[in-house]
Design an enzyme around this catalytic site. Structure first.
Site, PDB file in Angstrom:
ATOM      1  N   ASP A  49       7.365 -56.116   8.156  1.00 58.50           N
ATOM      2  CA  ASP A  49       8.776 -56.015   8.506  1.00 58.50           C
ATOM      3  C   ASP A  49       8.953 -56.271   9.998  1.00 58.50           C
ATOM      4  O   ASP A  49       8.045 -56.015  10.802  1.00 58.50           O
ATOM      5  CB  ASP A  49       9.297 -54.618   8.156  1.00 58.50           C
ATOM      6  CG  ASP A  49      10.806 -54.574   7.991  1.00 58.50           C
ATOM      7  OD1 ASP A  49      11.259 -54.461   6.841  1.00 58.50           O
ATOM      8  OD2 ASP A  49      11.528 -54.662   9.007  1.00 58.50           O
TER       9      ASP A  49
ATOM     10  N   ILE B 244      23.846 -53.339  -4.440  1.00 59.85           N
ATOM     11  CA  ILE B 244      22.867 -52.269  -4.543  1.00 59.85           C
ATOM     12  C   ILE B 244      23.115 -51.285  -3.406  1.00 59.85           C
ATOM     13  O   ILE B 244      23.246 -51.687  -2.244  1.00 59.85           O
ATOM     14  CB  ILE B 244      21.423 -52.827  -4.452  1.00 59.85           C
ATOM     15  CG1 ILE B 244      21.181 -53.857  -5.558  1.00 59.85           C
ATOM     16  CG2 ILE B 244      20.409 -51.692  -4.528  1.00 59.85           C
ATOM     17  CD1 ILE B 244      21.284 -53.331  -6.970  1.00 59.85           C
TER      18      ILE B 244
ATOM     19  N   ASN C   1      10.910 -60.830   0.247  1.00 61.10           N
ATOM     20  CA  ASN C   1      12.118 -60.020   0.135  1.00 61.10           C
ATOM     21  C   ASN C   1      13.041 -60.102   1.353  1.00 61.10           C
ATOM     22  O   ASN C   1      14.153 -59.593   1.313  1.00 61.10           O
ATOM     23  CB  ASN C   1      11.721 -58.552  -0.117  1.00 61.10           C
ATOM     24  CG  ASN C   1      12.902 -57.622  -0.120  1.00 61.10           C
ATOM     25  OD1 ASN C   1      13.823 -57.778  -0.934  1.00 61.10           O
ATOM     26  ND2 ASN C   1      12.913 -56.662   0.786  1.00 61.10           N
TER      27      ASN C   1
ATOM     28  N   TYR D 221      24.593 -67.962   3.245  1.00 59.25           N
ATOM     29  CA  TYR D 221      23.835 -66.968   2.485  1.00 59.25           C
ATOM     30  C   TYR D 221      23.756 -67.363   1.014  1.00 59.25           C
ATOM     31  O   TYR D 221      22.669 -67.384   0.418  1.00 59.25           O
ATOM     32  CB  TYR D 221      24.482 -65.599   2.631  1.00 59.25           C
ATOM     33  CG  TYR D 221      23.760 -64.497   1.878  1.00 59.25           C
ATOM     34  CD1 TYR D 221      22.638 -63.888   2.411  1.00 59.25           C
ATOM     35  CD2 TYR D 221      24.221 -64.066   0.627  1.00 59.25           C
ATOM     36  CE1 TYR D 221      21.976 -62.886   1.722  1.00 59.25           C
ATOM     37  CE2 TYR D 221      23.573 -63.066  -0.065  1.00 59.25           C
ATOM     38  CZ  TYR D 221      22.444 -62.475   0.488  1.00 59.25           C
ATOM     39  OH  TYR D 221      21.784 -61.482  -0.201  1.00 59.25           O
TER      40      TYR D 221
END
Length: 269
Positions: free
Chosen positions: A38, A192, A91, A159
């Site tokens: 990350d 989410i 991800n 996006y």
């Protein structure tokens, strides 16, 4: 009884929070050795420490998903640390509501940045992981797409385009490397309730989404995490090239159905 991904080695990019952290934590609970990569280096290391304290095995490292060498380094670290890579979960994803607008008014530099971070990072992660997977006899690549890749919107043009690209890149990887026993699938989340969503979305916006969901609740990070766990495991060994839409039935129906039902209820009074 062994875990669902017992002794597999998994690299999770964007794994220090939200969906990525859920997937990393669940895979570690089910027996995988997990590398959390990350941009938030301290966060990645802290979450890896928590997983280790809970009895799992994890390492945290820095990753700049917009930098080719950083992606290569993350793959190399995983293989050097654990001897192989069985699962790659691509991800990382960015969005910018102030710059990523409609196609006439959007910032073109933002288009390039999102294509680089959201889409090219998937290509590069897969590019560097695949030779190691072939050497090990196979593997599973999982990508985070989005429902934005399946429907138009008034904003976030870059996006949505980047996520649509992930959907088709997933098919290409699955096609090109299936005979090497490498599977590639995507997960397309709807709304989410990650910490970022909870902190940035007013209740009024959440209510709008709830109005059009088929289910009477919003998704949680673990709803995606468990889907990733399934795709990482041998339970999904005959599934490849697919994008699983995890979105509470938000896109199931004619978009006017909620308003029509409200009209019928009003008319019946």
């Amino acid at each position: 009884m062994t875990g669902r991904v017992q002794d597999k080695v998994a690299l999770v990019t964007g794994g220090a929070s939200g969906i990525g952290l859920s997937a990393a934590t669940l895979m570690a609970k089910e027996g995988a050795k997990v590398v959390i990569a990350d941009f938030n280096d301290a966060g990645a290391k802290e979450e890896a420490r928590k997983i280790t304290e809970a009895g799992g095995e994890a390492k945290g490292i820095f990753l700049d998903a917009g930098d080719e060498q950083s992606i290569r380094d993350a793959i190399d670290f995983t293989v050097n640390e654990y001897g192989k890579i069985d699962v790659l979960y691509n991800n990382v994803g960015l969005t910018n509501l102030k710059k990523d607008l409609d196609v006439v008014n959007m910032d073109l530099d933002e288009w390039d940045r999102l294509m680089n971070v959201n889409l090219k990072s998937v290509l590069l992660g897969s590019r560097f992981a695949i030779p190691h997977m072939i050497k090990a006899g196979g593997g599973s690549i999982i990508n985070t797409a989005s429902m934005a890749g399946f429907a138009g919107d008034s904003t976030r043009s870059a996006y949505g385009a980047s996520k649509a690209g992930i959907v088709n890149l997933t098919r290409y990887i699955a096609t090109q490397y299936g005979k090497d026993n490498i599977r590639c699938n995507s997960v397309a989340p709807g709304l989410i309730l990650t910490p970022a969503a909870k902190n940035n979305m007013p209740d009024e916006v959440l209510d709008i989404f709830a109005k059009y969901n088929a289910l009477p609740y919003h998704g949680e990070a673990d709803d995606i995490g468990y889907t990733v766990l399934f795709l990482a495991s041998d339970e999904s060994k005959f599934i490849t090239g697919q994008t699983i839409q995890v979105e509470g039935g938000h896109y199931n129906t004619n978009p006017s159905i909620a308003d029509f039902q409200a009209y019928m209820e009003q008319a019946g009074k």
